[in-house]
Design a protein around this motif. Structure first.
Motif, PDB file in Angstrom:
ATOM      1  N   THR A 111       0.839  -1.197   0.000  1.00  0.00           N
ATOM      2  CA  THR A 111       0.000   0.000   0.000  1.00  0.00           C
ATOM      3  C   THR A 111       0.876   1.251   0.000  1.00  0.00           C
ATOM      4  N   THR A 112       0.265   2.368  -0.322  1.00  0.00           N
ATOM      5  CA  THR A 112       0.994   3.632  -0.310  1.00  0.00           C
ATOM      6  C   THR A 112       1.526   3.932   1.084  1.00  0.00           C
ATOM      7  N   ALA A 113       0.709   3.690   2.097  1.00  0.00           N
ATOM      8  CA  ALA A 113       1.137   3.948   3.485  1.00  0.00           C
ATOM      9  C   ALA A 113       2.317   3.063   3.868  1.00  0.00           C
ATOM     10  N   GLU A 114       2.287   1.792   3.462  1.00  0.00           N
ATOM     11  CA  GLU A 114       3.386   0.876   3.783  1.00  0.00           C
ATOM     12  C   GLU A 114       4.676   1.274   3.087  1.00  0.00           C
ATOM     13  N   MET A 115       4.576   1.722   1.823  1.00  0.00           N
ATOM     14  CA  MET A 115       5.778   2.148   1.096  1.00  0.00           C
ATOM     15  C   MET A 115       6.402   3.387   1.733  1.00  0.00           C
ATOM     16  N   ARG A 116       5.554   4.275   2.225  1.00  0.00           N
ATOM     17  CA  ARG A 116       6.076   5.488   2.873  1.00  0.00           C
ATOM     18  C   ARG A 116       6.817   5.167   4.172  1.00  0.00           C
ATOM     19  N   GLU A 117       6.494   4.050   4.804  1.00  0.00           N
ATOM     20  CA  GLU A 117       7.122   3.699   6.074  1.00  0.00           C
ATOM     21  C   GLU A 117       8.397   2.884   5.919  1.00  0.00           C
ATOM     22  N   LYS A 118       8.752   2.498   4.713  1.00  0.00           N
ATOM     23  CA  LYS A 118       9.983   1.745   4.508  1.00  0.00           C
ATOM     24  C   LYS A 118      11.200   2.621   4.804  1.00  0.00           C
ATOM     25  N   PRO A 119      12.214   2.088   5.511  1.00  0.00           N
ATOM     26  CA  PRO A 119      13.391   2.897   5.868  1.00  0.00           C
ATOM     27  C   PRO A 119      14.073   3.534   4.663  1.00  0.00           C
ATOM     28  N   ALA A 120      14.214   2.774   3.579  1.00  0.00           N
ATOM     29  CA  ALA A 120      14.865   3.324   2.390  1.00  0.00           C
ATOM     30  C   ALA A 120      14.068   4.485   1.812  1.00  0.00           C
ATOM     31  N   MET A 121      12.736   4.379   1.833  1.00  0.00           N
ATOM     32  CA  MET A 121      11.904   5.448   1.294  1.00  0.00           C
ATOM     33  C   MET A 121      11.935   6.665   2.218  1.00  0.00           C
ATOM     34  N   ILE A 122      11.943   6.434   3.526  1.00  0.00           N
ATOM     35  CA  ILE A 122      12.039   7.559   4.471  1.00  0.00           C
ATOM     36  C   ILE A 122      13.335   8.330   4.237  1.00  0.00           C
ATOM     37  N   GLU A 123      14.427   7.601   4.029  1.00  0.00           N
ATOM     38  CA  GLU A 123      15.721   8.246   3.772  1.00  0.00           C
ATOM     39  C   GLU A 123      15.707   9.017   2.457  1.00  0.00           C
ATOM     40  N   LYS A 124      15.102   8.422   1.442  1.00  0.00           N
ATOM     41  CA  LYS A 124      15.043   9.082   0.140  1.00  0.00           C
ATOM     42  C   LYS A 124      14.198  10.351   0.198  1.00  0.00           C
ATOM     43  N   VAL A 125      13.056  10.296   0.881  1.00  0.00           N
ATOM     44  CA  VAL A 125      12.181  11.465   1.007  1.00  0.00           C
ATOM     45  C   VAL A 125      12.892  12.574   1.789  1.00  0.00           C
ATOM     46  N   ALA A 126      13.612  12.183   2.843  1.00  0.00           N
ATOM     47  CA  ALA A 126      14.348  13.182   3.636  1.00  0.00           C
ATOM     48  C   ALA A 126      15.412  13.866   2.791  1.00  0.00           C
ATOM     49  N   GLU A 127      16.082  13.116   1.940  1.00  0.00           N
ATOM     50  CA  GLU A 127      17.107  13.700   1.073  1.00  0.00           C
ATOM     51  C   GLU A 127      16.485  14.661   0.061  1.00  0.00           C
ATOM     52  N   ILE A 128      15.351  14.254  -0.514  1.00  0.00           N
ATOM     53  CA  ILE A 128      14.662  15.126  -1.475  1.00  0.00           C
ATOM     54  C   ILE A 128      14.212  16.411  -0.805  1.00  0.00           C
ATOM     55  N   ASN A 129      13.642  16.304   0.399  1.00  0.00           N
ATOM     56  CA  ASN A 129      13.176  17.497   1.105  1.00  0.00           C
ATOM     57  C   ASN A 129      14.329  18.402   1.521  1.00  0.00           C
ATOM     58  N   SER A 130      15.493  17.818   1.780  1.00  0.00           N
ATOM     59  CA  SER A 130      16.670  18.627   2.080  1.00  0.00           C
ATOM     60  C   SER A 130      17.066  19.462   0.870  1.00  0.00           C
ATOM     61  N   ILE A 131      17.030  18.846  -0.311  1.00  0.00           N
ATOM     62  CA  ILE A 131      17.343  19.576  -1.546  1.00  0.00           C
ATOM     63  C   ILE A 131      16.297  20.655  -1.814  1.00  0.00           C
ATOM     64  N   ARG A 132      15.029  20.312  -1.591  1.00  0.00           N
ATOM     65  CA  ARG A 132      13.951  21.287  -1.816  1.00  0.00           C
ATOM     66  C   ARG A 132      14.031  22.445  -0.831  1.00  0.00           C
ATOM     67  N   ALA A 133      14.479  22.169   0.400  1.00  0.00           N
ATOM     68  CA  ALA A 133      14.620  23.239   1.390  1.00  0.00           C
ATOM     69  C   ALA A 133      15.679  24.253   0.957  1.00  0.00           C
ATOM     70  N   LYS A 134      16.809  23.736   0.440  1.00  0.00           N
ATOM     71  CA  LYS A 134      17.857  24.642  -0.043  1.00  0.00           C
ATOM     72  C   LYS A 134      17.367  25.452  -1.237  1.00  0.00           C
ATOM     73  N   LYS A 135      16.617  24.793  -2.125  1.00  0.00           N
ATOM     74  CA  LYS A 135      16.065  25.496  -3.276  1.00  0.00           C
ATOM     75  C   LYS A 135      15.053  26.542  -2.832  1.00  0.00           C
ATOM     76  N   SER A 136      14.282  26.219  -1.799  1.00  0.00           N
ATOM     77  CA  SER A 136      13.270  27.161  -1.304  1.00  0.00           C
ATOM     78  C   SER A 136      13.914  28.420  -0.742  1.00  0.00           C
ATOM     79  N   GLU A 137      15.061  28.275  -0.084  1.00  0.00           N
ATOM     80  CA  GLU A 137      15.757  29.445   0.444  1.00  0.00           C
ATOM     81  C   GLU A 137      16.105  30.428  -0.671  1.00  0.00           C
TER      82      GLU A 137
END
Length: 393
Positions: free
Chosen positions: A271-297
């Motif tokens: 399920t979508t919820a289960e995929m979001r809870e996978k450690p690899a996906m959590i790490e990937k989302v955190a990395e993407i949001n880090s890049i987006r945060a720098k771009k947002s600045e």
């Protein structure tokens, strides 16, 4: 703009190096320089070492790419029942490719050095060698035949749907048009109504045959909802040009061809919820949001709104270049638990295509109705009577 500037700089550097070589040649005029334009032993030796240097460059680049970019492929992160089969075939293909590339490049560059030209040495020439021809023809043929047969076996297993699965499967239509997707569900009767592009008119943008009894409860959605653990059969159509329904996390892709219906099926396993809870996906989302945060600045500093945080979703993409906005042709896929999927169906079962067409026709008829004319026999207001009396006097 940055890419253009980089290209200009590279071109200018190449011109500068070329001019430097010309200047170097001019400085050698009058010296003890080989001007015959024929390579001597030293030239061949230098070229041999350069071949070894280029071989090291190839290997180092390969190792660097594997180390830094091996996290980007989706291998091992499938969300469908047949996904592991596709991943296994991909891994086997990559291992064979890397092995052959490593061995052949090493031999190629080694032989270029070992058998470099030398003064007084004559190259050995022979017309053919049946043994070598047999080896380098049969081995690749066997390997490729094995890959092809393995691929065909997997493809047959993926595409074959037995009668029991067909009876229990959910049938969903994916309708492609420039530049969006739309999903059509069969409603309570579990049977999709007939459709044809000739029936496209107004809100009936999928061309559903409204006279078909099976089409009376069909409804559409701009989000593709799928139940976990249930086989889904997709019927795919295209309104205009060739599209390709690509669902990367489900290892699914099928062309959508105007004038015909194509088909693909799979069983969602995550399920979508289960995929979001996978450690690899959590790490990937955190990395993407880090890049987006720098771009947002940078965006905020320039007076523009910041980017929204990224949240993982399965996506349906178009994998054919279908026009100017091809890059934006995507639809969100939501894999629900069976209970959540039933609840979603219940929420949307009243939003049928037939009711949408009837409502649109009623609204159009209401808008075209002439305005009610004023009744001349209606009593005039007191102010009007006073004004009229004054005018008569």
């Amino acid at each position: 703009m940055t890419t253009l500037l980089v290209l200009i700089v590279v071109v200018l550097l190449a011109v500068a190096l070329w001019q430097l070589t010309k200047i170097f040649d001019l400085t050698q005029v009058g010296g003890n320089v080989n001007t015959t334009q024929v390579a001597n032993d030293n030239d061949n030796k230098v070229n041999g070492y350069l071949m070894f240097g280029f071989l090291c460059f190839i290997y180092l680049t390969t190792i660097f790419c594997l180390w830094n970019y091996s996290k980007f492929p989706l291998i091992g992160d499938s969300a469908s029942a047949h996904g592991p089969q596709v991943d296994n075939l991909m891994v086997i293909s990559l291992v064979l490719i890397f092995f052959v590339q490593t061995v052949t490049q090493a031999l190629l560059h080694y032989f270029a050095f070992k058998y470099r030209g030398r003064q007084g040495q004559k190259a050995l020439y022979f017309a053919d060698n049946n043994k070598l021809e047999f080896i380098w023809s049969v081995i690749p043929a066997i390997v490729l035949a094995g890959l092809i047969l393995y691929g065909l076996y997997d493809w047959t297993n993926i595409m074959f749907v037995d009668q029991k699965d067909k009876d229990e499967a959910i049938v969903i239509e994916l309708y492609a048009q420039q530049f969006k997707w739309e999903a059509r569900y069969s409603g309570a009767d579990d049977v999709l109504g007939k459709a044809n592009v000739r029936y496209i008119e107004g809100v009936n943008n999928l061309g559903v045959d409204l006279s078909d009894p099976n089409a009376q409860d069909d409804f559409t959605s701009t989000e593709l909802h799928l139940p976990k653990g249930k086989r889904v059969i997709f019927k795919m159509r295209s309104q205009d040009v060739l599209h390709s329904a690509y669902m990367p996390h489900f290892r699914a892709q099928m062309n959508c061809v105007p004038g015909m219906v194509t088909q693909f099926s799979f069983i969602p396993t995550v399920t979508t919820a289960e995929m979001r809870e996978k450690p690899a996906m959590i790490e990937k989302v955190a990395e993407i949001n880090s890049i987006r945060a720098k771009k947002s600045e940078a965006l905020v500093a320039g007076g523009q709104p910041a980017l929204d945080p990224y949240t993982f979703d399965f996506l349906l993409l178009c994998n054919k270049i279908c026009g100017a906005s091809h890059y934006n042709m995507q639809m969100k896929i939501v894999v629900d638990s069976p209970e959540e999927y039933k609840a979603w169906l219940k929420e949307n079962q009243d939003k049928t295509i037939v009711s949408a067409v009837k409502n649109a026709a009623a609204e159009a008829k209401k808008a075209e109705a002439p305005a009610t004319s004023k009744d001349s026999t209606a009593p005039k207001s007191k102010d009007t009577t006073v004004v009229a009396s004054a005018e008569m006097k």
